[in-house]
Design a protein around this motif. Sequence first.
Motif, PDB file in Angstrom:
ATOM      1  N   GLY A 199       0.822  -1.205   0.000  1.00 48.76           N
ATOM      2  CA  GLY A 199       0.000   0.000   0.000  1.00 48.76           C
ATOM      3  C   GLY A 199       0.851   1.248   0.000  1.00 48.76           C
ATOM      4  N   THR A 200       0.594   2.122   0.953  1.00 48.36           N
ATOM      5  CA  THR A 200       1.359   3.370   1.055  1.00 48.36           C
ATOM      6  C   THR A 200       2.672   3.192   1.811  1.00 48.36           C
ATOM      7  OG1 THR A 200       0.270   4.018   3.116  1.00 48.36           O
ATOM      8  CG2 THR A 200      -0.797   4.672   1.051  1.00 48.36           C
ATOM      9  N   GLY A 201       2.851   1.991   2.383  1.00 52.61           N
ATOM     10  CA  GLY A 201       4.046   1.755   3.187  1.00 52.61           C
ATOM     11  C   GLY A 201       3.892   2.194   4.624  1.00 52.61           C
ATOM     12  N   ALA A 202       2.659   2.557   4.996  1.00 52.34           N
ATOM     13  CA  ALA A 202       2.371   2.973   6.370  1.00 52.34           C
ATOM     14  C   ALA A 202       1.299   2.058   6.954  1.00 52.34           C
ATOM     15  CB  ALA A 202       1.895   4.423   6.398  1.00 52.34           C
ATOM     16  N   VAL A 203       1.154   2.099   8.271  1.00 49.45           N
ATOM     17  CA  VAL A 203       0.137   1.295   8.944  1.00 49.45           C
ATOM     18  C   VAL A 203      -1.245   1.781   8.504  1.00 49.45           C
ATOM     19  CG1 VAL A 203      -0.819   0.583  11.153  1.00 49.45           C
ATOM     20  CG2 VAL A 203       1.658   0.925  10.912  1.00 49.45           C
ATOM     21  N   GLY A 204      -2.067   0.848   8.009  1.00 49.60           N
ATOM     22  CA  GLY A 204      -3.364   1.220   7.458  1.00 49.60           C
ATOM     23  C   GLY A 204      -4.460   1.316   8.507  1.00 49.60           C
ATOM     24  N   PRO A 205      -5.592   1.911   8.145  1.00 51.63           N
ATOM     25  CA  PRO A 205      -6.680   2.150   9.105  1.00 51.63           C
ATOM     26  C   PRO A 205      -7.358   0.878   9.606  1.00 51.63           C
ATOM     27  CG  PRO A 205      -7.359   2.756   6.878  1.00 51.63           C
ATOM     28  CD  PRO A 205      -5.884   2.514   6.826  1.00 51.63           C
ATOM     29  N   VAL A 206      -7.499  -0.126   8.762  1.00 55.83           N
ATOM     30  CA  VAL A 206      -8.141  -1.369   9.200  1.00 55.83           C
ATOM     31  C   VAL A 206      -7.259  -2.082  10.212  1.00 55.83           C
ATOM     32  CG1 VAL A 206      -9.041  -3.619   8.481  1.00 55.83           C
ATOM     33  CG2 VAL A 206      -9.420  -1.606   7.033  1.00 55.83           C
ATOM     34  N   THR A 207      -5.973  -2.160   9.898  1.00 59.45           N
ATOM     35  CA  THR A 207      -5.029  -2.769  10.831  1.00 59.45           C
ATOM     36  C   THR A 207      -5.038  -2.033  12.162  1.00 59.45           C
ATOM     37  OG1 THR A 207      -3.608  -3.444   8.984  1.00 59.45           O
ATOM     38  CG2 THR A 207      -2.616  -3.415  11.185  1.00 59.45           C
ATOM     39  N   GLN A 208      -5.046  -0.719  12.109  1.00 56.76           N
ATOM     40  CA  GLN A 208      -5.029   0.082  13.336  1.00 56.76           C
ATOM     41  C   GLN A 208      -6.281  -0.151  14.165  1.00 56.76           C
ATOM     42  OE1 GLN A 208      -2.356   2.166  14.499  1.00 56.76           O
ATOM     43  NE2 GLN A 208      -3.649   1.717  16.272  1.00 56.76           N
ATOM     44  N   ARG A 209      -7.439  -0.259  13.529  1.00 60.00           N
ATOM     45  CA  ARG A 209      -8.676  -0.527  14.264  1.00 60.00           C
ATOM     46  C   ARG A 209      -8.593  -1.852  15.013  1.00 60.00           C
ATOM     47  NH1 ARG A 209     -14.065  -0.434  11.018  1.00 60.00           N
ATOM     48  NH2 ARG A 209     -14.909  -0.632  13.136  1.00 60.00           N
ATOM     49  N   LEU A 210      -8.061  -2.867  14.332  1.00 57.35           N
ATOM     50  CA  LEU A 210      -7.972  -4.190  14.956  1.00 57.35           C
ATOM     51  C   LEU A 210      -6.934  -4.213  16.067  1.00 57.35           C
ATOM     52  CD1 LEU A 210      -8.409  -6.404  11.798  1.00 57.35           C
ATOM     53  CD2 LEU A 210      -9.909  -6.379  13.797  1.00 57.35           C
ATOM     54  N   LEU A 211      -5.823  -3.534  15.859  1.00 55.20           N
ATOM     55  CA  LEU A 211      -4.800  -3.459  16.906  1.00 55.20           C
ATOM     56  C   LEU A 211      -5.360  -2.783  18.146  1.00 55.20           C
ATOM     57  CD1 LEU A 211      -1.966  -3.635  18.088  1.00 55.20           C
ATOM     58  CD2 LEU A 211      -1.345  -1.614  16.746  1.00 55.20           C
ATOM     59  N   THR A 212      -6.078  -1.693  17.951  1.00 59.77           N
ATOM     60  CA  THR A 212      -6.681  -0.980  19.077  1.00 59.77           C
ATOM     61  C   THR A 212      -7.701  -1.855  19.787  1.00 59.77           C
ATOM     62  OG1 THR A 212      -6.359   1.160  17.984  1.00 59.77           O
ATOM     63  CG2 THR A 212      -8.019   1.055  19.735  1.00 59.77           C
ATOM     64  N   ALA A 213      -8.551  -2.525  19.013  1.00 54.99           N
ATOM     65  CA  ALA A 213      -9.585  -3.387  19.605  1.00 54.99           C
ATOM     66  C   ALA A 213      -8.967  -4.559  20.359  1.00 54.99           C
ATOM     67  CB  ALA A 213     -10.520  -3.903  18.513  1.00 54.99           C
TER      68      ALA A 213
END
Length: 276
Positions: free
Chosen positions: A254-268
């Motif tokens: 992708g952009t080479g950065a942590v994506g929003p879906v991954t971040q949501r799951l990590l937070t949850a």
Amino acid sequence: MRHYLDGKWVDEAAARISVFDLSVLRGFGIFDFLRTYARRPFRLKEHVDRLFNSAKLTGIKMRWGKKEIEKIVVQGVKKNTNEAKDFTIRIIVTGGVSADSTVPGRPSLIVMYVPAVDYPLKNYEEGVRVITYPAKRVLAHAKTLNYLTGIMALQEARSEKAIEAIYVDESGLLYEGTMSNLFVVKKGKILTPHIEILAGITRGVIVELTKKLKIHLEEKNIYRGDLPSINEAFITASNKEVMPVVVIDGRKIGTGAVGPVTQRLLTAYRQLTRQK
């Protein structure tokens, strides 16, 4: 630290088994691995269930009941409570001492405790690198002591400054990491391999969380050729939790950065495991 070995609680120096045990001679045995949060073993029942499934698949005769092993695990946490805030726990069932070095003998039960050490925060904020490695797990649905392929794959990964290696076959089909499960995100939907992999306990938690968060998840084949079109990737494991992947085989995801879906799951996931 105190460890359990065949009915006794011993220190590290006394945690010994016979060199004639098949776990030493042939690498034959099974194990499971989990960690605690606030000194509570996370998903203990699921880990013990998987241990017994591994025993069934390998033909190891368990001399202990599931509840007995669960009780031992919890006892060990209490015995080591002054040693660390949290622990990683390894439950091992060996192949036993063999009369001819091939036929399994009377298995030993070992439960080991090590202070839990979190991965650097940078891994979760910036993501990590992984590589692919041409291999498949032997007896994929069992968690065995046979880690020859995994250790070789990890040596190659480290030589390329990567944290994990994802198994891939000759057709380019991706399976799982040496010690983790793989997820990718494409157009907001999560995809994860499901054939001939070890069903990770953390993987199962992620499946549960996607339902709670109403994120579409599909178990399907993923090929190395699909990687240029994916937007995000992450790996899961008891010690890695939900770890973002931003580079695979030197290719930016992708952009080479942590994506929003991954971040949501990590937070949850962290809210689930680390909530007080």
